[in-house]
Design a protein around this motif. Structure first.
Motif, PDB file in Angstrom:
ATOM      1  N   ASP A  39       0.833  -1.202   0.000  1.00 13.25           N
ATOM      2  CA  ASP A  39       0.000   0.000   0.000  1.00 13.25           C
ATOM      3  C   ASP A  39       0.871   1.256   0.000  1.00 13.25           C
ATOM      4  OD1 ASP A  39      -2.361   1.473   0.030  1.00 13.25           O
ATOM      5  OD2 ASP A  39      -2.237   1.706   2.215  1.00 13.25           O
ATOM      6  N   ARG A  40       1.833   1.311   0.935  1.00 13.48           N
ATOM      7  CA  ARG A  40       2.724   2.465   1.009  1.00 13.48           C
ATOM      8  C   ARG A  40       4.169   1.999   1.148  1.00 13.48           C
ATOM      9  NH1 ARG A  40       0.337   7.369   1.700  1.00 13.48           N
ATOM     10  NH2 ARG A  40      -1.898   7.360   2.193  1.00 13.48           N
ATOM     11  N   VAL A  41       5.046   2.613   0.364  1.00 13.05           N
ATOM     12  CA  VAL A  41       6.473   2.315   0.440  1.00 13.05           C
ATOM     13  C   VAL A  41       7.228   3.638   0.522  1.00 13.05           C
ATOM     14  CG1 VAL A  41       8.478   1.358  -0.742  1.00 13.05           C
ATOM     15  CG2 VAL A  41       6.293   0.151  -0.824  1.00 13.05           C
ATOM     16  N   LYS A  42       7.963   3.813   1.629  1.00  8.42           N
ATOM     17  CA  LYS A  42       8.793   4.999   1.820  1.00  8.42           C
ATOM     18  C   LYS A  42      10.232   4.536   2.013  1.00  8.42           C
ATOM     19  CE  LYS A  42       9.388   9.075   4.767  1.00  8.42           C
ATOM     20  NZ  LYS A  42       8.906   9.789   5.975  1.00  8.42           N
ATOM     21  N   LEU A  43      11.100   4.896   1.061  1.00  2.58           N
ATOM     22  CA  LEU A  43      12.506   4.485   1.111  1.00  2.58           C
ATOM     23  C   LEU A  43      13.388   5.718   1.079  1.00  2.58           C
ATOM     24  CD1 LEU A  43      12.539   1.517  -1.452  1.00  2.58           C
ATOM     25  CD2 LEU A  43      12.084   1.434   0.992  1.00  2.58           C
ATOM     26  N   ASN A  44      14.360   5.758   1.968  1.00  3.64           N
ATOM     27  CA  ASN A  44      15.278   6.890   2.000  1.00  3.64           C
ATOM     28  C   ASN A  44      16.691   6.381   2.267  1.00  3.64           C
ATOM     29  OD1 ASN A  44      15.672   9.975   2.234  1.00  3.64           O
ATOM     30  ND2 ASN A  44      16.686   9.172   4.066  1.00  3.64           N
ATOM     31  N   THR A  45      17.624   6.796   1.432  1.00  5.80           N
ATOM     32  CA  THR A  45      19.023   6.441   1.653  1.00  5.80           C
ATOM     33  C   THR A  45      19.904   7.624   1.281  1.00  5.80           C
ATOM     34  OG1 THR A  45      20.826   4.950   1.008  1.00  5.80           O
ATOM     35  CG2 THR A  45      19.129   5.368  -0.636  1.00  5.80           C
ATOM     36  N   ASP A  46      20.936   7.878   2.084  1.00  3.35           N
ATOM     37  CA  ASP A  46      21.827   9.017   1.831  1.00  3.35           C
ATOM     38  C   ASP A  46      22.808   8.724   0.699  1.00  3.35           C
ATOM     39  OD1 ASP A  46      20.571  10.429   3.815  1.00  3.35           O
ATOM     40  OD2 ASP A  46      22.005   9.853   5.367  1.00  3.35           O
ATOM     41  N   SER A  47      23.510   7.580   0.792  1.00  5.16           N
ATOM     42  CA  SER A  47      24.514   7.284  -0.224  1.00  5.16           C
ATOM     43  C   SER A  47      24.406   5.881  -0.794  1.00  5.16           C
ATOM     44  CB  SER A  47      25.927   7.488   0.352  1.00  5.16           C
ATOM     45  OG  SER A  47      26.131   6.650   1.489  1.00  5.16           O
ATOM     46  N   GLY A  48      23.454   5.100  -0.335  1.00  6.74           N
ATOM     47  CA  GLY A  48      23.297   3.745  -0.833  1.00  6.74           C
ATOM     48  C   GLY A  48      22.361   3.680  -2.032  1.00  6.74           C
TER      49      GLY A  48
ATOM     50  N   ASN B 294       5.303  -1.647 -10.545  1.00  5.04           N
ATOM     51  CA  ASN B 294       4.197  -0.795 -10.969  1.00  5.04           C
ATOM     52  C   ASN B 294       3.802   0.129  -9.818  1.00  5.04           C
ATOM     53  OD1 ASN B 294       1.964   0.384 -12.062  1.00  5.04           O
ATOM     54  ND2 ASN B 294       0.769  -1.499 -12.313  1.00  5.04           N
ATOM     55  N   ILE B 295       3.955   1.452 -10.030  1.00  4.65           N
ATOM     56  CA  ILE B 295       3.659   2.423  -8.990  1.00  4.65           C
ATOM     57  C   ILE B 295       2.499   3.304  -9.446  1.00  4.65           C
ATOM     58  CG2 ILE B 295       4.546   4.348  -7.633  1.00  4.65           C
ATOM     59  CD1 ILE B 295       7.346   3.221  -7.997  1.00  4.65           C
ATOM     60  N   LYS B 296       1.422   3.347  -8.636  1.00  6.99           N
ATOM     61  CA  LYS B 296       0.240   4.147  -8.981  1.00  6.99           C
ATOM     62  C   LYS B 296       0.460   5.623  -8.680  1.00  6.99           C
ATOM     63  CE  LYS B 296      -3.358   0.618  -8.517  1.00  6.99           C
ATOM     64  NZ  LYS B 296      -4.638   0.256  -7.833  1.00  6.99           N
ATOM     65  N   HIS B 297       0.902   5.925  -7.469  1.00 14.15           N
ATOM     66  CA  HIS B 297       1.054   7.319  -7.060  1.00 14.15           C
ATOM     67  C   HIS B 297       2.461   7.531  -6.489  1.00 14.15           C
ATOM     68  CE1 HIS B 297      -3.262   7.819  -7.499  1.00 14.15           C
ATOM     69  NE2 HIS B 297      -3.425   6.709  -6.778  1.00 14.15           N
ATOM     70  N   LYS B 298       3.157   8.538  -7.044  1.00 17.64           N
ATOM     71  CA  LYS B 298       4.483   8.877  -6.554  1.00 17.64           C
ATOM     72  C   LYS B 298       4.419  10.198  -5.818  1.00 17.64           C
ATOM     73  CE  LYS B 298       6.993   6.609 -10.342  1.00 17.64           C
ATOM     74  NZ  LYS B 298       7.990   6.816 -11.426  1.00 17.64           N
ATOM     75  N   ASP B 299       4.989  10.228  -4.609  1.00 20.09           N
ATOM     76  CA  ASP B 299       5.026  11.450  -3.822  1.00 20.09           C
ATOM     77  C   ASP B 299       6.291  12.262  -4.084  1.00 20.09           C
ATOM     78  OD1 ASP B 299       2.629  10.761  -2.697  1.00 20.09           O
ATOM     79  OD2 ASP B 299       3.541   9.768  -0.959  1.00 20.09           O
ATOM     80  N   ASN B 300       7.180  11.757  -4.910  1.00 18.37           N
ATOM     81  CA  ASN B 300       8.427  12.462  -5.199  1.00 18.37           C
ATOM     82  C   ASN B 300       8.681  12.521  -6.694  1.00 18.37           C
ATOM     83  OD1 ASN B 300       8.716   9.649  -5.026  1.00 18.37           O
ATOM     84  ND2 ASN B 300      10.944   9.829  -4.974  1.00 18.37           N
TER      85      ASN B 300
ATOM     86  N   ASN C 292       0.975   1.129  -4.308  1.00 16.20           N
ATOM     87  CA  ASN C 292      -0.088   2.125  -4.441  1.00 16.20           C
ATOM     88  C   ASN C 292       0.430   3.539  -4.212  1.00 16.20           C
ATOM     89  OD1 ASN C 292      -2.011   0.135  -4.992  1.00 16.20           O
ATOM     90  ND2 ASN C 292      -2.445  -0.181  -2.813  1.00 16.20           N
ATOM     91  N   HIS C 293       1.220   3.743  -3.171  1.00 21.67           N
ATOM     92  CA  HIS C 293       1.779   5.062  -2.874  1.00 21.67           C
ATOM     93  C   HIS C 293       3.258   4.883  -2.551  1.00 21.67           C
ATOM     94  CE1 HIS C 293      -2.271   6.856  -2.543  1.00 21.67           C
ATOM     95  NE2 HIS C 293      -2.593   5.714  -1.962  1.00 21.67           N
ATOM     96  N   SER C 294       4.107   5.695  -3.169  1.00 20.66           N
ATOM     97  CA  SER C 294       5.548   5.536  -2.935  1.00 20.66           C
ATOM     98  C   SER C 294       6.227   6.884  -2.741  1.00 20.66           C
ATOM     99  CB  SER C 294       6.210   4.819  -4.120  1.00 20.66           C
ATOM    100  OG  SER C 294       6.305   5.679  -5.241  1.00 20.66           O
ATOM    101  N   LYS C 295       7.287   6.883  -1.959  1.00 19.53           N
ATOM    102  CA  LYS C 295       8.186   8.020  -1.811  1.00 19.53           C
ATOM    103  C   LYS C 295       9.591   7.459  -1.688  1.00 19.53           C
ATOM    104  CE  LYS C 295       8.975  12.302   0.720  1.00 19.53           C
ATOM    105  NZ  LYS C 295       8.513  13.188   1.831  1.00 19.53           N
ATOM    106  N   ILE C 296      10.380   7.600  -2.742  1.00 25.27           N
ATOM    107  CA  ILE C 296      11.712   7.000  -2.801  1.00 25.27           C
ATOM    108  C   ILE C 296      12.734   8.108  -2.995  1.00 25.27           C
ATOM    109  CG2 ILE C 296      13.222   5.395  -4.010  1.00 25.27           C
ATOM    110  CD1 ILE C 296      10.713   3.870  -4.897  1.00 25.27           C
ATOM    111  N   ASN C 297      13.653   8.222  -2.031  1.00 27.01           N
ATOM    112  CA  ASN C 297      14.720   9.224  -2.098  1.00 27.01           C
ATOM    113  C   ASN C 297      16.071   8.534  -1.976  1.00 27.01           C
ATOM    114  OD1 ASN C 297      12.971  11.497  -2.226  1.00 27.01           O
ATOM    115  ND2 ASN C 297      12.667  11.374  -0.004  1.00 27.01           N
ATOM    116  N   ALA C 298      16.921   8.764  -2.956  1.00 30.45           N
ATOM    117  CA  ALA C 298      18.298   8.275  -2.923  1.00 30.45           C
ATOM    118  C   ALA C 298      19.193   9.438  -3.331  1.00 30.45           C
ATOM    119  CB  ALA C 298      18.477   7.093  -3.856  1.00 30.45           C
TER     120      ALA C 298
END
Length: 314
Positions: A272-281, A308-314, A291-297
């Motif tokens: 349903d929701r995936v939030k991933l954050n990594t500084d240097s990896g 397959n991502i429906k909604h991207k927050d980033n 369904n909802h994602s926020k991925i920061n690298a």
């Protein structure tokens, strides 16, 4: 008269209070103390500098291989049993030992009918292997491994400074696990709300189920999950990698400082929701519907394969 003197010597002052509660037996290699009338046991406290084994049996017994003057003191007061060794030299010897095995051993037989409300164990190596239901279980070890097998705890708190914490085929209920430099392994284990804190050790979960939130914080260790079925999961690692294989969950929140984050599934799994954050990896996701994602690298690469991502927050 001779037998009565021997009984008083083995059990110390406790027999003066409860003359019928214990039946001591001794051999050259080991000594056994039996505690009667434990069906309504409320609290069990164990504080011994030794390798401790807790197993199931028909009657409550304490077997040890200490010398007579150093053996554990077993006392029963009402619905509480305490097993203690207060010899500071023995504690120092255990805490400063670099051997893989402890020479002193204590084996506690815990009948299932006792059904204690609270069990607290402070010892060296711990091997707890009885399905006796326990409402509140606490175990602490300085530098030695802790293994929980086929246990049934409503609440559990496990702490080890440099030893590993292992759980196999158990139901741990609401759980708190703290490990300084040891590893944490949970296999075939059912959990409720659970938090795992690890400074330098790795955390491995395999075939673990929980319908309540799971939170894992690791400073420099890796976090690895295989065939885990969860609802909400929060993983955080400063320098270690985060890796999951066939993870089933609704809400994922992964944070990594310098480590990589990988979600690898054989078949597509819906999150349903995936939030991933990594500084240097780097971030890698394979076979997922989100369904909802926020991925920061910030400086790492992002690789999405069959995602397959429906909604991207980033």
């Amino acid at each position: 008269m001779y037998k009565k003197i021997i009984g008083l010597t083995m059990l110390g002052l406790s027999l003066a209070v409860l003359p019928a509660a214990f039946t001591p037996q001794a051999t050259a290699a080991s000594q056994t103390q039996t505690v009667k009338n434990t069906a309504q046991l409320d609290t069990l406290k164990v504080n011994v500098p030794a390798q401790v084994t807790v197993k199931a049996g028909n009657e409550f017994t304490v077997q040890s291989n200490f010398r007579d003057q150093q053996k554990p003191h077993v006392t029963k007061k009402g619905d509480q049993i305490e097993i203690n060794i207060k010899d500071q030299k023995l504690w120092d010897q255990m805490n400063h030992s670099h051997s893989d095995k402890l020479k002193h051993k204590v084996v506690i037989t815990l009948p299932q009918v006792t059904n204690p409300k609270s069990v607290k164990i402070n010892a060296g190596t711990l091997d707890f292997k009885t399905p006796t239901p326990i409402q509140n279980f606490q175990a602490n070890s300085n530098a030695w491994d802790m293994t929980i097998s086929k246990a049934n705890f409503k609440q559990a708190k496990l702490a080890s400074e440099s030893g590993d914490v292992n759980s196999n085929d158990s139901q741990l209920g609401t759980t708190m696990i703290k490990s300084e430099s040891g590893n944490v392994y949970l296999r075939n284990t059912k959990l409720q709300a659970t938090q795992i804190e690890s400074e330098a050790g790795n955390v491995l979960l395999e075939k673990v189920d929980s319908k309540q939130p799971l939170k894992i914080n690791s400073n420099s260790g890796d976090i690895n999950m295989k065939q885990v079925n969860l609802t909400k999961i929060t993983l955080s690692s400063d320098d270690g990698d985060i890796e999951t294989h066939n993870l089933i969950a609704k809400d994922l929140d992964f944070n990594s400082g310098a480590g990589n984050v990988a979600i690898d599934n054989q078949k597509a799994i819906t999150y349903d929701r995936v939030k991933l954050n990594t500084d240097s990896g780097a971030v890698q996701i394979k076979n997922a519907k989100i369904n909802h994602s926020k991925i920061n690298a910030d400086t790492g690469d992002v690789s999405l394969k069959h995602v397959n991502i429906k909604h991207k927050d980033n």
